[in-house]
Design a protein around this motif. Sequence first.
Motif, short mmCIF file in Angstrom:
data_model
loop_
_atom_site.label_atom_id
_atom_site.label_comp_id
_atom_site.label_asym_id
_atom_site.label_seq_id
_atom_site.Cartn_x
_atom_site.Cartn_y
_atom_site.Cartn_z
N PRO A 12 0.85 -1.31 0.10
CA PRO A 12 0.10 -0.02 0.00
C PRO A 12 0.98 1.26 -0.05
CG PRO A 12 -0.75 -1.63 1.47
CD PRO A 12 0.41 -1.97 1.21
N GLY A 13 0.40 2.38 -0.86
CA GLY A 13 1.01 3.48 -0.87
C GLY A 13 1.96 3.64 -2.26
N PHE A 14 2.40 2.49 -2.66
CA PHE A 14 3.10 2.16 -3.91
C PHE A 14 2.15 1.51 -5.15
CE2 PHE A 14 6.02 2.09 -0.44
CZ PHE A 14 6.96 3.21 -0.65
N THR A 15 0.98 1.62 -4.94
CA THR A 15 0.09 1.02 -6.01
C THR A 15 -0.80 2.28 -6.44
OG1 THR A 15 -1.51 0.17 -4.28
CG2 THR A 15 0.30 -1.21 -4.88
N ASP A 16 -1.58 1.92 -7.33
CA ASP A 16 -2.83 2.93 -8.17
C ASP A 16 -3.77 2.78 -7.35
OD1 ASP A 16 -1.12 3.40 -10.36
OD2 ASP A 16 -1.55 1.59 -11.13
N ASN A 17 -4.38 1.66 -6.54
CA ASN A 17 -5.30 1.80 -5.47
C ASN A 17 -5.26 1.12 -4.25
OD1 ASN A 17 -7.93 2.64 -4.86
ND2 ASN A 17 -9.08 1.29 -6.26
N PHE A 18 -5.72 1.58 -3.18
CA PHE A 18 -5.76 0.70 -1.97
C PHE A 18 -7.13 0.86 -1.30
CE2 PHE A 18 -4.98 0.93 2.57
CZ PHE A 18 -4.63 -0.29 2.71
N CYS A 19 -7.41 -0.31 -0.65
CA CYS A 19 -8.87 -0.06 0.08
C CYS A 19 -8.56 -1.13 1.60
CB CYS A 19 -10.10 -0.44 -0.77
SG CYS A 19 -10.22 -2.17 -1.11
N SER A 20 -9.35 -0.59 2.41
CA SER A 20 -9.09 -1.44 3.63
C SER A 20 -10.32 -1.33 4.44
CB SER A 20 -8.18 -0.40 4.46
OG SER A 20 -7.69 -1.39 5.74
N ASN A 21 -10.89 -2.58 4.88
CA ASN A 21 -12.19 -2.57 5.35
C ASN A 21 -12.09 -3.50 6.57
OD1 ASN A 21 -12.80 -1.97 2.31
ND2 ASN A 21 -14.69 -1.49 3.66
N GLU A 22 -12.70 -3.32 7.87
CA GLU A 22 -12.57 -4.18 8.97
C GLU A 22 -13.77 -4.08 9.57
OE1 GLU A 22 -9.30 -4.51 12.53
OE2 GLU A 22 -9.73 -2.54 11.82
N GLY A 136 -2.78 -0.77 -12.40
CA GLY A 136 -3.42 -0.76 -13.70
C GLY A 136 -4.33 0.62 -13.60
N ARG A 137 -4.44 1.03 -14.96
CA ARG A 137 -5.41 2.09 -15.43
C ARG A 137 -6.84 1.92 -14.69
NH1 ARG A 137 -9.25 2.86 -18.46
NH2 ARG A 137 -8.84 1.25 -19.96
N PRO A 138 -7.39 0.81 -14.54
CA PRO A 138 -8.73 0.63 -14.28
C PRO A 138 -8.50 0.69 -12.57
CG PRO A 138 -8.16 -1.07 -15.76
CD PRO A 138 -7.08 -0.28 -15.57
N ALA A 139 -7.41 0.50 -11.90
CA ALA A 139 -7.33 0.84 -10.63
C ALA A 139 -7.24 2.24 -10.21
CB ALA A 139 -6.05 -0.02 -10.11
N ALA A 140 -6.63 3.06 -11.22
CA ALA A 140 -6.45 4.51 -10.92
C ALA A 140 -7.87 5.21 -11.02
CB ALA A 140 -5.34 4.96 -11.80
N GLU A 141 -8.67 4.65 -12.13
CA GLU A 141 -10.07 5.05 -12.06
C GLU A 141 -10.67 5.06 -10.87
OE1 GLU A 141 -11.30 3.61 -15.71
OE2 GLU A 141 -9.91 4.81 -17.04
N LEU A 142 -10.50 3.70 -10.17
CA LEU A 142 -11.42 3.39 -9.03
C LEU A 142 -11.01 4.34 -7.90
CD1 LEU A 142 -11.33 -0.71 -9.31
CD2 LEU A 142 -13.46 0.79 -9.60
N ALA A 143 -9.78 4.50 -7.93
CA ALA A 143 -9.32 5.18 -6.76
C ALA A 143 -9.93 6.55 -6.94
CB ALA A 143 -7.67 5.31 -6.87
N ARG A 144 -10.09 7.10 -7.93
CA ARG A 144 -10.62 8.69 -7.92
C ARG A 144 -12.09 8.78 -7.89
NH1 ARG A 144 -6.63 8.66 -12.22
NH2 ARG A 144 -8.21 8.26 -13.85
N ALA A 145 -12.89 7.59 -7.88
CA ALA A 145 -14.11 7.39 -8.14
C ALA A 145 -14.77 7.78 -6.38
CB ALA A 145 -14.84 6.31 -8.44
N LYS A 146 -15.82 8.57 -6.55
CA LYS A 146 -16.41 9.17 -5.38
C LYS A 146 -17.96 8.77 -5.50
CE LYS A 146 -12.74 10.63 -3.59
NZ LYS A 146 -11.82 9.90 -3.32
N PRO A 147 -18.54 7.86 -4.46
CA PRO A 147 -18.12 7.15 -3.37
C PRO A 147 -17.05 6.14 -3.92
CG PRO A 147 -20.24 6.58 -3.60
CD PRO A 147 -19.93 7.55 -4.56
#
Length: 171
Positions: A12-22, A136-147
């Motif tokens: 995490p921090g060096f990828t195009d997207n990251f999510c964490s749930n608990e 990947g590009r799809p990951a970067a797009e997901l990272a910008r999506a709100k919510p």
Amino acid sequence: MHAIHWPEGYVPGFTDNFCSNEVIVAGLTAAEVWPFLATPSHWPTYYANSANVRFHGGGPVLAAGDRFYFETFGFPVEAQCNEFVPPADGQPGRVAWHGWAGEPGADDRLDVHHAWLVEDLSGGRVRIFTQETQQGRPAAELARAKPNPMINGHQDWLDGLVAATRQAKGS
């Protein structure tokens, strides 16, 4: 509490997207939760964002090295389980897979590392923790999506996992 083991290229921090749930819930154990997570054919029964699970040999319970397929977030995902350790006395259950969609080098290629921890806590509680990194590009797009669809989708997965376990337990 324990942490995820990250393979090189997916920290995490060096990828195009990251999510964490608990979630941490009382009245369940890691051993009760584990079968619903470790058996991918169960996922569509409690998580509407997964479908068409099938193994390429092996199964129905995941094991390290197993190749499998499922559909999620609109992606057809090929995956390989690269960590599988059932919960044991004092040790968390760990399962993780590398998933991918698209051809290597293609603009729509998506690579992910999705990991889970399921551990018993004091007071009759269980912690279910999942994190995913994506490249990947799809990951970067997901990272910008709100919510954020990954955060919301994985929360649905956690909530469904808890509900399915409670239902099976009769509580």
